[in-house]
Design a protein around this motif. Structure first.
Motif, PDB file in Angstrom:
ATOM      1  N   ALA A 182       0.869  -1.176   0.000  1.00  0.00           N
ATOM      2  CA  ALA A 182       0.000   0.000   0.000  1.00  0.00           C
ATOM      3  C   ALA A 182       0.906   1.226   0.000  1.00  0.00           C
ATOM      4  CB  ALA A 182      -0.899   0.007   1.219  1.00  0.00           C
ATOM      5  N   MET A 183       0.629   2.146  -0.917  1.00  0.00           N
ATOM      6  CA  MET A 183       1.432   3.368  -0.993  1.00  0.00           C
ATOM      7  C   MET A 183       0.534   4.579  -0.820  1.00  0.00           C
ATOM      8  SD  MET A 183       4.069   4.586  -3.898  1.00  0.00           S
ATOM      9  CE  MET A 183       4.435   6.322  -4.086  1.00  0.00           C
ATOM     10  N   ASP A 184       0.934   5.450   0.085  1.00  0.00           N
ATOM     11  CA  ASP A 184       0.217   6.688   0.361  1.00  0.00           C
ATOM     12  C   ASP A 184       0.718   7.769  -0.589  1.00  0.00           C
ATOM     13  OD1 ASP A 184      -1.199   8.750   1.542  1.00  0.00           O
ATOM     14  OD2 ASP A 184       0.240   9.010   3.165  1.00  0.00           O
ATOM     15  N   ILE A 185      -0.133   8.172  -1.524  1.00  0.00           N
ATOM     16  CA  ILE A 185       0.220   9.257  -2.439  1.00  0.00           C
ATOM     17  C   ILE A 185      -0.414  10.528  -1.883  1.00  0.00           C
ATOM     18  CG2 ILE A 185       0.001  10.148  -4.788  1.00  0.00           C
ATOM     19  CD1 ILE A 185      -0.005   7.184  -5.690  1.00  0.00           C
ATOM     20  N   LYS A 186       0.420  11.495  -1.573  1.00  0.00           N
ATOM     21  CA  LYS A 186      -0.016  12.683  -0.826  1.00  0.00           C
ATOM     22  C   LYS A 186      -0.869  13.659  -1.629  1.00  0.00           C
ATOM     23  CE  LYS A 186       2.570  11.542   2.714  1.00  0.00           C
ATOM     24  NZ  LYS A 186       1.973  10.710   3.715  1.00  0.00           N
ATOM     25  N   ASN A 187      -0.508  13.868  -2.907  1.00  0.00           N
ATOM     26  CA  ASN A 187      -1.190  14.886  -3.700  1.00  0.00           C
ATOM     27  C   ASN A 187      -0.722  14.768  -5.138  1.00  0.00           C
ATOM     28  OD1 ASN A 187      -2.647  17.208  -4.478  1.00  0.00           O
ATOM     29  ND2 ASN A 187      -2.101  18.281  -2.600  1.00  0.00           N
ATOM     30  N   CYS A 188      -1.185  15.661  -6.003  1.00  0.00           N
ATOM     31  CA  CYS A 188      -0.718  15.683  -7.385  1.00  0.00           C
ATOM     32  C   CYS A 188       0.752  16.122  -7.381  1.00  0.00           C
ATOM     33  CB  CYS A 188      -1.574  16.611  -8.225  1.00  0.00           C
ATOM     34  SG  CYS A 188      -1.517  18.340  -7.737  1.00  0.00           S
ATOM     35  N   PRO A 189       1.499  15.769  -8.423  1.00  0.00           N
ATOM     36  CA  PRO A 189       2.934  16.101  -8.440  1.00  0.00           C
ATOM     37  C   PRO A 189       3.239  17.584  -8.196  1.00  0.00           C
ATOM     38  CG  PRO A 189       2.427  14.595 -10.219  1.00  0.00           C
ATOM     39  CD  PRO A 189       1.105  14.984  -9.601  1.00  0.00           C
ATOM     40  N   GLU A 190       2.416  18.462  -8.741  1.00  0.00           N
ATOM     41  CA  GLU A 190       2.667  19.901  -8.617  1.00  0.00           C
ATOM     42  C   GLU A 190       2.547  20.406  -7.177  1.00  0.00           C
ATOM     43  OE1 GLU A 190       0.198  18.619 -10.688  1.00  0.00           O
ATOM     44  OE2 GLU A 190       1.562  18.508 -12.403  1.00  0.00           O
ATOM     45  N   TYR A 238       3.043  18.338  -4.369  1.00  0.00           N
ATOM     46  CA  TYR A 238       3.614  17.375  -3.428  1.00  0.00           C
ATOM     47  C   TYR A 238       4.454  18.046  -2.341  1.00  0.00           C
ATOM     48  CZ  TYR A 238       3.650  12.350  -2.796  1.00  0.00           C
ATOM     49  OH  TYR A 238       3.382  11.088  -2.353  1.00  0.00           O
ATOM     50  N   ALA A 239       5.317  18.957  -2.730  1.00  0.00           N
ATOM     51  CA  ALA A 239       6.172  19.638  -1.747  1.00  0.00           C
ATOM     52  C   ALA A 239       5.324  20.397  -0.733  1.00  0.00           C
ATOM     53  CB  ALA A 239       7.141  20.583  -2.448  1.00  0.00           C
ATOM     54  N   LEU A 240       4.340  21.104  -1.208  1.00  0.00           N
ATOM     55  CA  LEU A 240       3.460  21.864  -0.324  1.00  0.00           C
ATOM     56  C   LEU A 240       2.755  20.936   0.671  1.00  0.00           C
ATOM     57  CD1 LEU A 240       1.995  24.540   0.394  1.00  0.00           C
ATOM     58  CD2 LEU A 240       0.288  23.896  -1.325  1.00  0.00           C
ATOM     59  N   ASP A 299      10.030  22.810   1.087  1.00  0.00           N
ATOM     60  CA  ASP A 299      10.194  23.829   0.049  1.00  0.00           C
ATOM     61  C   ASP A 299      10.271  23.198  -1.333  1.00  0.00           C
ATOM     62  OD1 ASP A 299      10.214  25.901   1.908  1.00  0.00           O
ATOM     63  OD2 ASP A 299      12.387  25.750   2.186  1.00  0.00           O
ATOM     64  N   SER A 300      10.863  22.007  -1.395  1.00  0.00           N
ATOM     65  CA  SER A 300      10.951  21.277  -2.660  1.00  0.00           C
ATOM     66  C   SER A 300      10.886  19.787  -2.355  1.00  0.00           C
ATOM     67  CB  SER A 300      12.245  21.614  -3.398  1.00  0.00           C
ATOM     68  OG  SER A 300      13.361  21.159  -2.667  1.00  0.00           O
ATOM     69  N   PHE A 301      10.545  19.011  -3.380  1.00  0.00           N
ATOM     70  CA  PHE A 301      10.418  17.568  -3.188  1.00  0.00           C
ATOM     71  C   PHE A 301      10.743  16.881  -4.502  1.00  0.00           C
ATOM     72  CE2 PHE A 301       8.378  13.491  -2.813  1.00  0.00           C
ATOM     73  CZ  PHE A 301       8.607  13.144  -1.492  1.00  0.00           C
ATOM     74  N   ASP A 302      11.596  15.843  -4.434  1.00  0.00           N
ATOM     75  CA  ASP A 302      11.970  15.088  -5.631  1.00  0.00           C
ATOM     76  C   ASP A 302      10.869  14.080  -5.954  1.00  0.00           C
ATOM     77  OD1 ASP A 302      13.139  13.732  -7.703  1.00  0.00           O
ATOM     78  OD2 ASP A 302      14.795  12.906  -6.529  1.00  0.00           O
ATOM     79  N   ILE A 303       9.939  14.470  -6.785  1.00  0.00           N
ATOM     80  CA  ILE A 303       8.796  13.638  -7.143  1.00  0.00           C
ATOM     81  C   ILE A 303       9.210  12.413  -7.957  1.00  0.00           C
ATOM     82  CG2 ILE A 303       8.193  14.817  -9.286  1.00  0.00           C
ATOM     83  CD1 ILE A 303       5.686  13.732  -6.609  1.00  0.00           C
ATOM     84  N   GLU A 304      10.410  12.416  -8.506  1.00  0.00           N
ATOM     85  CA  GLU A 304      10.875  11.278  -9.309  1.00  0.00           C
ATOM     86  C   GLU A 304      10.947   9.998  -8.478  1.00  0.00           C
ATOM     87  OE1 GLU A 304      11.042  11.230 -12.634  1.00  0.00           O
ATOM     88  OE2 GLU A 304      10.285  13.278 -12.413  1.00  0.00           O
ATOM     89  N   LYS A 305      11.283  10.117  -7.210  1.00  0.00           N
ATOM     90  CA  LYS A 305      11.325   8.931  -6.348  1.00  0.00           C
ATOM     91  C   LYS A 305       9.922   8.341  -6.174  1.00  0.00           C
ATOM     92  CE  LYS A 305      15.510   9.977  -3.851  1.00  0.00           C
ATOM     93  NZ  LYS A 305      16.164   9.966  -2.555  1.00  0.00           N
ATOM     94  N   ILE A 306       8.952   9.208  -6.050  1.00  0.00           N
ATOM     95  CA  ILE A 306       7.567   8.770  -5.915  1.00  0.00           C
ATOM     96  C   ILE A 306       7.127   8.077  -7.204  1.00  0.00           C
ATOM     97  CG2 ILE A 306       5.182   9.500  -5.541  1.00  0.00           C
ATOM     98  CD1 ILE A 306       7.128   9.777  -3.078  1.00  0.00           C
TER      99      ILE A 306
END
Length: 83
Positions: free
Chosen positions: A46-54, A56-58, A63-70
């Motif tokens: 089970a994977m918790d996806i927090k939000n849309c890529p745009e 995610y950091a928020l 301040d920033s988040f490497d969405i590529e890992k997700i």
């Protein structure tokens, strides 16, 4: 927790007792996820996806988040054949 170095060994011990293993992850460590999948240590993911890529950091309060890992974790799970 995926941060634990001995997680594969711990899971193997649990599986040796005859139990199935479910992993809940936020997808931020795809390398560890891939190791667990490739070694046949996970029966359900089970994977918790927090939000849309745009946003995610928020959403994660950074301040920033490497969405590529997700994205990589999502791909690993989708292609794993594991429920």
């Amino acid at each position: 927790m995926m941060l634990q170095r001995d997680l594969p060994l711990f899971i193997k011990r649990i599986k040796d007792l005859g139990f199935l293993v479910k992993l809940d992850t936020n997808g931020s460590i795809p390398e560890r996820l891939e190791e667990l999948i490739n070694n046949g240590l996970i029966d359900y993911i089970a994977m918790d996806i927090k939000n849309c890529p745009e946003k995610y950091a928020l959403t994660t309060g950074k301040d920033s988040f490497d969405i590529e890992k997700i994205k990589r974790s999502i791909s690993l799970i989708r292609n794993s054949g594991i429920d």
